[in-house]
Scaffold this active site. Structure first.
Site, short mmCIF file in Angstrom:
data_model
loop_
_atom_site.label_atom_id
_atom_site.label_comp_id
_atom_site.label_asym_id
_atom_site.label_seq_id
_atom_site.Cartn_x
_atom_site.Cartn_y
_atom_site.Cartn_z
N ASP A 179 0.86 -1.18 0.00
CA ASP A 179 0.00 0.00 0.00
C ASP A 179 0.90 1.23 0.00
O ASP A 179 2.11 1.12 0.26
CB ASP A 179 -0.93 0.00 1.22
N GLU B 6 1.05 5.63 0.99
CA GLU B 6 0.46 6.89 1.45
C GLU B 6 1.16 7.98 0.65
O GLU B 6 2.39 7.96 0.49
CB GLU B 6 0.68 7.11 2.95
N ASP C 82 -2.04 4.05 -6.68
CA ASP C 82 -0.76 3.44 -6.33
C ASP C 82 0.02 3.08 -7.59
O ASP C 82 1.24 3.29 -7.68
CB ASP C 82 -0.97 2.17 -5.49
N TYR D 236 -2.14 3.28 11.68
CA TYR D 236 -3.12 3.31 10.58
C TYR D 236 -2.49 2.79 9.29
O TYR D 236 -3.08 1.95 8.59
CB TYR D 236 -3.60 4.75 10.38
N ASP E 227 -3.23 -0.96 7.20
CA ASP E 227 -3.75 -0.97 5.84
C ASP E 227 -3.25 -2.17 5.04
O ASP E 227 -3.89 -2.57 4.07
CB ASP E 227 -3.38 0.33 5.12
#
Length: 398
Positions: free
Chosen positions: A45, A47, A102, A168, A172
């Site tokens: 993942d 960010e 992504d 957090y 994920d």
């Protein structure tokens, strides 16, 4: 996932997410990438920040393997080539959720699109869990876990990250391996696992920049009915000028020239800076830096149209095609019901419009890329046959 997946445990990865492994230098990243290259799959993942920029700015990359959650800090690593090579390694399945942004980030910053790819949002649709499900809904459905959204809009470029942000981000990816294994089992049992992989492959292809010069952007203005080739060339070239400038400056489109302002310029066609300024569309600084370039594009439109005639914009289907569109939709609903698959996943209106608009000078229709692959034998060939039969019937009637 050719190797054993028994080691991927949600509870163990959830525990690891509370104390994830940080990777802050290229050597450590390279060592872990060598380990991950021996696994059947990893969960990934990202960010990122994307407020005023054209491209997403990578702020954090999360990875989960069979035992641990990892946080890769791209702000402190000057060489991401080992990770890029892992993303391209076809021996390792990459599991992501709702991966489109992504994929864009990986393509632009690291020059690679993950392959092979399992997007859990896509896989959930094939499994009949729901269409376009968010990660929170998937976790609630499959694991009865509630995952918060508190840090969705955090400043991920700040350092240090807060403990809440870290947890957090790690969570994920912590549950994705278990979700992927469950989805794989269900899809293999229903014979749809390869369909899903094919769909994810097309998702990866769609993320590639197939219009590096920005010359196709103007065809998105599907509400414009422009008959003049010069005007159409001006729209094409001004849109391409903006696309390239946005990429060069890494600014979002509205910070260079809003769509509505671009269309107003094409409508009014100013001949000089004074006329452009009188439209009141550009700030003083933008007029100073970009005004001359805008006027130059318009002044060269006639020559551009002659040298490189613009393709017409595909307008929304004329009402003449309403009955055809309705018939094709009905075929889609019938096949979806027979196959017990979501109609939204099987067929989309824009795909049908592309198919109807694909008629060539010889009267033949051609399947768009989105109706090839797994959809071709399931419904694509049937749609083609329906269109050709209808075409033959109309010709006979005439």
């Amino acid at each position: 996932m050719t190797q054993t997946t028994e080691a991927y445990k949600a509870d163990q990865l959830e525990l690891s997410a509370r104390d994830p492994v940080w990777i802050r230098d290229a050597e450590t990243l390279s060592n872990y990438c060598k380990q991950w290259a021996e696994l059947p799959f990893i969960a990934v993942d990202t960010e990122f920040m994307r407020v005023d920029t054209f491209y997403p700015v990578p702020a954090l990359i999360q990875v989960a393997d069979e035992y641990h959650c990892y946080l890769i800090d791209p702000l402190s690593i000057d060489d991401m080539s080992a990770f890029a090579a892992l993303l391209a390694d076809v021996r390792v399945l990459k599991v992501l959720h709702a991966a489109s942004e992504d994929l864009e980030l990986f393509r632009h910053h690291y020059g690679v699109v993950p392959e092979p790819l399992l997007d859990t949002q896509v896989a959930a649709a094939f499994a009949g869990w729901g269409f376009s499900m968010g990660l929170q809904r998937i976790l609630q459905h499959a694991l009865d876990i509630t995952l918060g959204k508190a840090h969705t809009r955090s400043d991920w470029l700040q350092r240090p990250l807060s403990d809440e942000q870290i947890l957090y981000a790690a969570l994920d990816v912590a549950y994705l391996p278990t979700i992927a294994i469950q989805l794989k089992r269900e899809l293999e049992a229903s014979g749809r696992y390869e369909w899903m992989l094919d769909e994810c492959r097309m998702l990866g292809q769609a993320s590639r920049d197939n219009d590096p010069g920005g010359l196709e952007y103007y065809r998105r203005f599907t509400q414009l009915n422009i008959s003049s080739e010069v005007t159409l060339a001006g729209l094409r070239d001004l849109s391409a000028w903006r696309e390239n400038l946005c990429r060069e400056r890494n600014l979002c489109r509205p910070h260079v020239l809003r769509n509505e302002h671009l269309l107003k310029i094409i409508e009014c066609w100013p001949q000089n800076l004074e006329q452009l300024n009188a439209l009141g569309l550009l700030r003083r600084q933008n007029l100073k830096t970009d005004g001359a370039a805008i006027i130059a594009v318009l002044s060269q439109a006639e020559a551009s149209a002659q040298q490189n005639p613009p393709e017409p914009i595909n307008l929304p289907l004329h009402i003449y095609h309403s009955a055809t569109l309705k018939r094709l939709k009905a075929i889609g609903r019938d096949v979806a019901k027979q196959q017990q698959i979501m109609p939204e996943l099987l067929i989309r209106r824009r795909d049908l419009e592309k198919l109807i608009n694909s008629k060539d000078d010889q009267g033949h229709f051609h399947l768009p890329e989105t109706l090839s692959g797994w959809r071709k034998t399931l419904i694509g060939d049937q749609l083609l046959k329906a269109l050709e039969t209808q075409q033959d019937a109309r010709e006979t009637a005439c």
